[in-house]
Scaffold this active site. Structure first.
Site, short mmCIF file in Angstrom:
data_model
loop_
_atom_site.label_atom_id
_atom_site.label_comp_id
_atom_site.label_asym_id
_atom_site.label_seq_id
_atom_site.Cartn_x
_atom_site.Cartn_y
_atom_site.Cartn_z
N LYS A 105 0.82 -1.21 0.00
CA LYS A 105 0.00 0.00 0.00
C LYS A 105 0.85 1.26 0.00
CE LYS A 105 -4.03 -2.13 2.19
NZ LYS A 105 -4.94 -2.14 3.36
N LYS A 162 -9.63 -11.13 -7.89
CA LYS A 162 -10.65 -11.33 -6.87
C LYS A 162 -11.62 -10.16 -6.83
CE LYS A 162 -9.86 -12.76 -2.74
NZ LYS A 162 -9.28 -12.92 -1.38
N LYS A 169 -13.45 -4.46 -3.05
CA LYS A 169 -13.95 -3.11 -2.89
C LYS A 169 -13.01 -2.08 -3.53
CE LYS A 169 -14.34 -3.88 1.58
NZ LYS A 169 -14.59 -3.72 3.03
#
Length: 338
Positions: free
Chosen positions: A118, A201, A204
């Site tokens: 991230k 996958k 969100k």
């Protein structure tokens, strides 16, 4: 010994970072949460403090937190069976988090892969310190409740290992204080892929929500997403993840929602086309998700009921957490408040 005391304790949490959970959340984890509450002393938490690691609008965070609670209830989390609460309602999370930060090595925290991933995407200047210490607060979430097991996906295994390391380190230095949890890796669950990118996958964080089936979307929206799912140029309905990822994903979803085996579905759709599969799967998806959506909306229309459930859950969680924190402070030599 009471029934609850004789059961092993599980703890898991979910972030309120979106308006709705998606089908992957439901089939990959939340359905197992519902099942575990029948066999375990279950603590389930909406981890709103973790959600602060990304920039968020206060009003939106408030709405999403309550929507998360409403969806968990609609999915079958029973507040009389499980302890359902919001993380920020129990201050001991932060208090234990600080203690654990003080026994965590910088290099140890720096090796966490999710932080690396991230922070590389955001850049150093836009990466907050909370993202770096996030796994340590997560360890506090778990150790605080003396959980025996933590139901997580494979991608969270590293975080559970850190939790175990910190718990064992504390026990070794200051005496037996924490239950050392095991990762309850959820196996045999459906791996749900994005309808528009069936090699990724369902998430969100997808670039577009066109391939994400959301629990709170209107039935017609989810039906359209299923009917618009990416497939291939062939016609045969066959499970082949390498060569037919789109069809394989639709078959996986169909099987997970109905209990029919992939083989049964292949036989049922022998000689039929993709349009038949998509149309009937759309009906299945709507049939399963519409009652969940309606139930969640009913909970959201009654904020007093939600607050009552959260108050009760927060009190039960707070009682367990406070005892653990007292034991921690005492073991470390901190002077008790008179």
């Amino acid at each position: 010994m009471s029934t609850e005391e004789s059961k092993e304790r599980v703890l898991s949490g979910i972030q309120p970072t979106h308006d709705s959970f998606h089908l992957g959340n439901h089939l990959g984890a939340l359905r197992q949460w519902v099942a575990l509450q029948d066999t375990h002393d279950a603590f389930y938490c909406v981890v709103d403090l973790h959600a602060l690691t990304i920039e968020t609008d206060p009003k939106l965070l408030h709405q999403r937190t309550l929507a998360s609670v409403a969806q968990l209830l609609a999915l079958g989390i029973n507040p009389t069976q499980s302890t359902l609460f919001i993380q920020s309602h129990v201050p001991a999370h932060n208090q234990l988090g600080w203690v654990l930060e003080c026994i965590t090595g910088f290099g140890e925290a720096n090796r966490m892969t999710q932080f690396k991933d991230k922070s590389q995407k955001s850049g150093a200047d836009r990466t907050v310190v909370g993202l770096f210490t996030y796994p340590i607060l997560q360890a506090a979430d778990i150790l605080l409740y003396q959980a025996n097991q933590v139901p997580v996906g494979e991608d969270q295994r590293q975080h559970i290992e850190l939790t175990r390391d910190l718990g064992q380190r504390f026990n070794s230095r200051f005496g037996e204080t924490f239950t050392i949890p095991d990762a309850h890796i959820i196996k045999g669950t459906a791996k749900i892929m994005d309808l528009q990118d069936p090699t990724s996958k369902m998430s969100k964080s997808a670039a577009t929500m066109a391939g994400v089936i959301e629990l709170m979307d209107a039935p017609e929206i989810n039906a359209k997403k299923v009917k618009s799912a990416m497939t291939d140029t062939e016609r045969e309905i066959k499970f082949d993840e390498k060569n037919k990822p789109g069809i394989s994903n639709l078959l996986t979803i169909y099987s997970a929602l109905t209990g029919q085996s992939i083989k049964q579905l292949e036989e049922n759709y022998s000689g039929k086309g993709y349009g038949d599969l998509k149309k009937e799967l759309a009906d299945v998806v709507v049939g399963v998700l519409e009652p969940i959506r309606n139930s969640a909306l009913d909970y959201l229309k009654d904020p007093a009921q939600l607050q009552s459930i959260l108050k009760d859950g927060g009190q039960r969680a707070g009682s367990v957490a406070a005892q653990t924190l007292r034991n921690v402070y005492s073991a470390m030599g901190l002077v008790a408040r008179g």
